[in-house]
Design a protein around this motif. Structure first.
Motif, PDB file in Angstrom:
ATOM      1  N   ARG B 209      38.459   6.134  48.429  1.00  0.00           N
ATOM      2  CA  ARG B 209      37.254   6.772  47.910  1.00  0.00           C
ATOM      3  C   ARG B 209      36.063   6.569  48.829  1.00  0.00           C
ATOM      4  N   GLY B 210      35.983   5.381  49.438  1.00  0.00           N
ATOM      5  CA  GLY B 210      34.868   5.105  50.335  1.00  0.00           C
ATOM      6  C   GLY B 210      34.843   6.077  51.502  1.00  0.00           C
ATOM      7  N   GLU B 211      35.992   6.210  52.174  1.00  0.00           N
ATOM      8  CA  GLU B 211      36.100   7.139  53.298  1.00  0.00           C
ATOM      9  C   GLU B 211      35.774   8.559  52.838  1.00  0.00           C
ATOM     10  N   LEU B 212      36.314   8.917  51.662  1.00  0.00           N
ATOM     11  CA  LEU B 212      36.150  10.285  51.181  1.00  0.00           C
ATOM     12  C   LEU B 212      34.700  10.584  50.820  1.00  0.00           C
ATOM     13  N   ALA B 213      33.997   9.591  50.270  1.00  0.00           N
ATOM     14  CA  ALA B 213      32.590   9.810  49.940  1.00  0.00           C
ATOM     15  C   ALA B 213      31.813  10.156  51.200  1.00  0.00           C
ATOM     16  N   THR B 214      32.112   9.428  52.288  1.00  0.00           N
ATOM     17  CA  THR B 214      31.451   9.712  53.559  1.00  0.00           C
ATOM     18  C   THR B 214      31.802  11.112  54.058  1.00  0.00           C
ATOM     19  N   LEU B 215      33.078  11.451  53.985  1.00  0.00           N
ATOM     20  CA  LEU B 215      33.509  12.766  54.463  1.00  0.00           C
ATOM     21  C   LEU B 215      32.881  13.884  53.635  1.00  0.00           C
ATOM     22  N   ALA B 216      32.808  13.678  52.314  1.00  0.00           N
ATOM     23  CA  ALA B 216      32.301  14.727  51.429  1.00  0.00           C
ATOM     24  C   ALA B 216      30.818  14.967  51.652  1.00  0.00           C
ATOM     25  N   SER B 217      30.091  13.898  52.003  1.00  0.00           N
ATOM     26  CA  SER B 217      28.646  14.059  52.161  1.00  0.00           C
ATOM     27  C   SER B 217      28.304  14.840  53.420  1.00  0.00           C
ATOM     28  N   SER B 218      29.303  15.180  54.235  1.00  0.00           N
ATOM     29  CA  SER B 218      29.003  15.867  55.482  1.00  0.00           C
ATOM     30  C   SER B 218      28.866  17.379  55.299  1.00  0.00           C
ATOM     31  N   GLY B 219      29.112  17.872  54.089  1.00  0.00           N
ATOM     32  CA  GLY B 219      28.897  19.287  53.826  1.00  0.00           C
ATOM     33  C   GLY B 219      29.999  20.205  54.308  1.00  0.00           C
ATOM     34  N   ALA B 220      31.247  19.739  54.284  1.00  0.00           N
ATOM     35  CA  ALA B 220      32.354  20.563  54.747  1.00  0.00           C
ATOM     36  C   ALA B 220      32.870  21.447  53.612  1.00  0.00           C
ATOM     37  N   ASP B 221      33.515  22.568  53.998  1.00  0.00           N
ATOM     38  CA  ASP B 221      34.079  23.466  52.988  1.00  0.00           C
ATOM     39  C   ASP B 221      35.460  23.017  52.534  1.00  0.00           C
ATOM     40  N   ALA B 222      36.153  22.302  53.403  1.00  0.00           N
ATOM     41  CA  ALA B 222      37.509  21.878  53.062  1.00  0.00           C
ATOM     42  C   ALA B 222      37.837  20.627  53.856  1.00  0.00           C
ATOM     43  N   LEU B 223      38.883  19.949  53.411  1.00  0.00           N
ATOM     44  CA  LEU B 223      39.279  18.713  54.077  1.00  0.00           C
ATOM     45  C   LEU B 223      40.626  18.910  54.776  1.00  0.00           C
ATOM     46  N   VAL B 224      40.644  18.607  56.071  1.00  0.00           N
ATOM     47  CA  VAL B 224      41.906  18.629  56.806  1.00  0.00           C
ATOM     48  C   VAL B 224      42.507  17.228  56.719  1.00  0.00           C
ATOM     49  N   VAL B 225      43.688  17.123  56.137  1.00  0.00           N
ATOM     50  CA  VAL B 225      44.334  15.820  55.958  1.00  0.00           C
ATOM     51  C   VAL B 225      45.514  15.723  56.915  1.00  0.00           C
ATOM     52  N   ILE B 226      45.411  14.785  57.852  1.00  0.00           N
ATOM     53  CA  ILE B 226      46.506  14.610  58.805  1.00  0.00           C
ATOM     54  C   ILE B 226      47.087  13.236  58.545  1.00  0.00           C
ATOM     55  N   ALA B 227      48.074  13.193  57.651  1.00  0.00           N
ATOM     56  CA  ALA B 227      48.658  11.920  57.225  1.00  0.00           C
ATOM     57  C   ALA B 227      49.970  12.226  56.530  1.00  0.00           C
ATOM     58  N   TYR B 228      50.791  11.204  56.384  1.00  0.00           N
ATOM     59  CA  TYR B 228      52.032  11.378  55.634  1.00  0.00           C
ATOM     60  C   TYR B 228      51.721  11.311  54.147  1.00  0.00           C
ATOM     61  N   ALA B 229      52.273  12.258  53.395  1.00  0.00           N
ATOM     62  CA  ALA B 229      52.001  12.301  51.961  1.00  0.00           C
ATOM     63  C   ALA B 229      52.345  10.976  51.297  1.00  0.00           C
ATOM     64  N   GLY B 230      53.475  10.374  51.689  1.00  0.00           N
ATOM     65  CA  GLY B 230      53.912   9.134  51.048  1.00  0.00           C
ATOM     66  C   GLY B 230      53.131   7.911  51.494  1.00  0.00           C
ATOM     67  N   GLY B 231      52.378   8.015  52.603  1.00  0.00           N
ATOM     68  CA  GLY B 231      51.622   6.864  53.097  1.00  0.00           C
ATOM     69  C   GLY B 231      50.218   6.841  52.549  1.00  0.00           C
ATOM     70  N   SER B 232      49.432   7.889  52.863  1.00  0.00           N
ATOM     71  CA  SER B 232      48.065   7.930  52.377  1.00  0.00           C
ATOM     72  C   SER B 232      47.682   9.341  51.942  1.00  0.00           C
ATOM     73  N   GLY B 233      48.404  10.361  52.409  1.00  0.00           N
ATOM     74  CA  GLY B 233      48.002  11.750  52.191  1.00  0.00           C
ATOM     75  C   GLY B 233      47.856  12.123  50.730  1.00  0.00           C
ATOM     76  N   ALA B 234      48.873  11.801  49.913  1.00  0.00           N
ATOM     77  CA  ALA B 234      48.820  12.196  48.508  1.00  0.00           C
ATOM     78  C   ALA B 234      47.684  11.485  47.782  1.00  0.00           C
ATOM     79  N   LYS B 235      47.448  10.210  48.144  1.00  0.00           N
ATOM     80  CA  LYS B 235      46.352   9.466  47.506  1.00  0.00           C
ATOM     81  C   LYS B 235      45.007  10.089  47.860  1.00  0.00           C
ATOM     82  N   ILE B 236      44.874  10.510  49.117  1.00  0.00           N
ATOM     83  CA  ILE B 236      43.609  11.104  49.554  1.00  0.00           C
ATOM     84  C   ILE B 236      43.343  12.392  48.781  1.00  0.00           C
ATOM     85  N   VAL B 237      44.361  13.225  48.654  1.00  0.00           N
ATOM     86  CA  VAL B 237      44.188  14.485  47.929  1.00  0.00           C
ATOM     87  C   VAL B 237      43.852  14.201  46.464  1.00  0.00           C
ATOM     88  N   LYS B 238      44.591  13.283  45.871  1.00  0.00           N
ATOM     89  CA  LYS B 238      44.401  12.966  44.460  1.00  0.00           C
ATOM     90  C   LYS B 238      42.996  12.415  44.202  1.00  0.00           C
TER      91      LYS B 238
END
Lengths: 295, 402
Positions: B209-238
């Motif tokens: 959530r900490g990383e995502l809060a920083t990313l979200a405050s940058s004013g982007a339209d979408a998030l590019v997630v480059i990670a393995y779903a089973g490692g961190s990707g699914a958690k980031i999306v969720k």
């Protein structure tokens, strides 16, 4: 500031609660049995998967499955003690430490054989957090985890300070020879140490699964911060371990907050926080915050 | 007394384990991340390798009728365990070559520490990091997916085509994540897009959530997630969805995992899309292979990297056949000959034909299910990148880029 509470502090307390519950077992086992129990993380994994089975079979929510997790995990811990740790009890503790590494691998392999290596979830989909006073966004499961940990802490405190068994445990942790001379039944105390440690580990395991997902390295990945928490609180001090867990969990999350406009630590380094805290304690305050035993 | 019983038991165990590998077996290692962040990808991938193994044996065996045996080892999709597993394959199992590893980090580590120093041919079906290209491998390391230099560029085009000009990037801190994130960023910015935030993260944490809060405050339209779903990707999306940080995601092959849909639900991913190395649009050889795959294993031929894994295993088998022995040096030398044009074309399931051609001294050219596999000087191939969207509880390919 609101961002700090919502996205750093609350997740930090949640993470800290999970560390805390795991660290209690590590600390008690270290205090009473005198060895670092490396299989503790994998006991958490066993608990998480036992609950997963109950969720599948009975269709109950994960929290209701906690009793099953506790039973299975306690049996696993008692069996491991009976088969692997008890025969080594009179040897130098390094034998038991190494044995616990072996037990960790055995538990993980059993879990992988029975449940497979895929990661699973208790519930598909995501929950929108509850919003309090239009500002605080807290996920329901975080409220549940934090409240449950608080309740367990109170219960643990009551158990250790008021009941005969709890007092005996503290006596053994403080001075095993004196406790033995005083006629305390050491084997019985050891048995209860395992039951309490394993039960709390099982609960922590279910909480991890509830917060994120259930996978076979779930507990192993948390082992280092749990040890750091146990050391921070002081070895053999269960309540210290809870404080230690919370401190480490919050520190890990909060250190990435941009307090001064810029991020204090790049988030990719937050795993190092537990390491740094652990090393600093070992150097400057090896007895921990709550005056635990020196190793 | 006890000791002698123990010694006898150990001796029996050793005899049993080596006895399983008879003199007539030709062993090839399959270095897979069976546990760890790629665990969910594994079952169909492993089946693909086994199908190739079965095809070789059903088609008359290898090197004049010997058994072709895959020895599977778990590298946990991480560097150190993969080195251990590869070293077990090479030193203990004495394999002729290695198929694997899956993740780029595991592939680079196992190649540098084990395959290259021991002169063992290693073919990865899935390692996409640009860093694989530049390894000084004495020609022992190959891969049959295009480098992320390529996937990054294609992804940048896909994102811009969707009308997204401002994106934030969250990438996992390993060879895979760093490689593709940098090529994507360079390409996206060069083509006129803006990367508003660019943040790497550590695998296997519970809260992003900490990383995502920083990313979200940058004013982007979408998030590019480059990670393995089973490692961190699914958690980031969720966690992004839960906290309202982002509601549109762009993923690479690591995120394109059924696990993601299972954990997040298909509705929430309706506007998201994914890129992944894929097979050419029209390929009868691949269709026939998929049909056989589903007949044998029930399902899964549409899963990521099934084609690539089959092809990698097949290419190794062909190289061994061409070499005429399990001499590791000769196998390495034979790989390009069987993979690259010119030569008579053989495809998946045509093992018997290939063996006859080799026996007749003819040059062959394996054209696989995932592409034609023409290795360049770095052991890289050109390939195809597909664009995928969520369809029910799996993914659907809606476009292919070459």
């Amino acid at each position: 500031m609101i961002d700090f509470i919502n996205f750093y502090l609350i997740p930090g307390i949640t993470l800290g609660s999970i560390y805390a519950l795991g660290a209690v077992g590590v600390s008690m086992i270290f205090g009473i049995l005198r060895f670092a129990h490396f299989a503790h993380g994998d006991l958490m994994t066993v608990g998480a998967y036992a609950a997963l089975t109950a969720v599948w079979v009975l269709g109950i929510p994960a929290l209701a499955a906690i009793p099953f997790a506790i039973i299975v995990t306690c049996l696993a811990a008692l069996l491991a003690d009976r088969l692997f740790y008890r025969p080594l009890r009179d040897l130098p503790t390094i034998y038991t430490v190494i044995a616990s590494f072996g037990v960790a691998l055995i538990l993980r392999s059993i879990v992988q054989t029975v449940w497979g290596t895929d990661s699973q979830v208790y519930m598909t989909g995501f929950q929108k957090p509850t919003i309090f006073f239009d500002t605080f966004r807290i996920a329901t499961r975080h409220i549940q985890i934090i409240l449950a940990t608080a309740a367990l802490t109170v219960a643990l405190h009551y158990f250790l300070s008021r009941t005969r068994l709890g007092k005996s445990m503290r006596a053994v942790a403080d001075d095993p020879d004196l406790a033995a001379v005083a006629g305390l039944d050491t084997e019985r105390i050891i048995r209860w140490t395992w039951i309490i440690g394993a039960a709390l580990a099982a609960i922590a395991g279910v909480f991890v699964g509830l917060d994120t997902d259930v996978h076979t390295n779930l507990g192993w990945n948390l082992l280092l911060p749990m040890f750091a928490a146990a050391l921070l609180g002081g070895i053999g001090k269960p309540l210290g371990a809870i404080a230690g867990g919370l401190i480490i969990g919050i520190a890990e999350e909060a250190c990435t907050y941009p307090f001064f406009g810029d991020t204090l630590i790049a988030p990719s380094y937050k795993s190092a926080v537990a390491f740094v805290i652990m090393v600093l304690i070992l150097i400057y305050r090896p007895q921990g915050l709550f005056r635990g035993r020196l190793m | 007394m006890k000791k002698s019983i123990l010694a006898a038991a150990v001796a029996a165990l050793i005899a049993a384990s080596t006895g399983a590998a008879l003199a007539d077996d030709v062993k090839v290692g399959a270095l897979m991340g069976i546990t760890g962040p790629l665990a969910n990808f594994i079952p169909p991938i492993l089946n693909a390798a086994k199908l190739a193994e079965a095809d070789v044996n059903a088609g008359g065996g290898i090197l004049g009728g010997q058994n072709f045996v895959l020895v599977v080892a778990d590298g946990q999709a991480a560097a150190q365990p993969s080195v251990d597993a590869a070293s077990k394959l090479v030193n203990l199992e004495n394999v002729a070559a290695i198929m694997g590893a899956l993740s780029s980090g595991a592939t680079i580590a196992s190649a540098n520490a084990v395959s290259i120093p021991n002169n063992v041919l290693q073919v990865s079906p899935t390692a996409t990091s640009p860093a694989v290209t530049d390894i000084k491998d004495n020609d022992y390391l190959y891969r049959i997916v295009p480098s992320d230099n390529y996937q990054g560029q294609v992804l940048a085009n896909i994102v811009l085509d969707e009308g997204l000009n401002k994106v934030a990037v969250a990438y996992v801190n390993n060879d895979y994540g760093v490689g593709i994130a940098n090529t994507f960023k360079a390409s996206f910015e060069e083509k006129g897009g803006t990367v508003t935030a660019f943040e790497k993260h550590e695998d296997k944490k519970n809260s992003y959530r900490g990383e995502l809060a920083t990313l979200a405050s940058s004013g982007a339209d979408a998030l590019v997630v480059i990670a393995y779903a089973g490692g961190s990707g699914a958690k980031i999306v969720k966690q992004s969805l839960e906290n309202g940080f982002f509601d549109r995601f762009i993923g690479t092959d690591g995120l394109r995992d059924d696990l993601l849909i299972e954990q997040v639900g298909p509705e929430a991913l309706a506007t998201s899309f994914f890129s992944s190395p894929t097979s050419p649009g029209e390929n009868p050889a691949a269709d026939a292979l998929h049909k056989r795959f589903d007949e044998t294993y029930g399902e899964g031929s549409d899963k990521p990297f099934v084609d690539q894994t089959y092809d990698a295993t097949m290419l190794i088998a062909l190289a061994i056949e061409k070499a005429g022995s399990t001499d590791r040096e000769a196998i390495k030398a034979a790989l390009r000959e069987v993979a690259n044009a010119p030569g008579e074309v053989v495809g998946p399931g045509e093992w018997e034909k290939a063996v006859k051609l080799i026996a007749a001294g003819k040059d062959i050219n394996y054209e696989g299910a995932a592409g034609s596999h023409e290795f360049d000087d770095n052991g890289d191939v050109a390939g195809f990148i597909g664009k995928f969207i969520v369809d029910g509880d799996s993914y659907k390919q809606i476009a292919v880029f070459e």
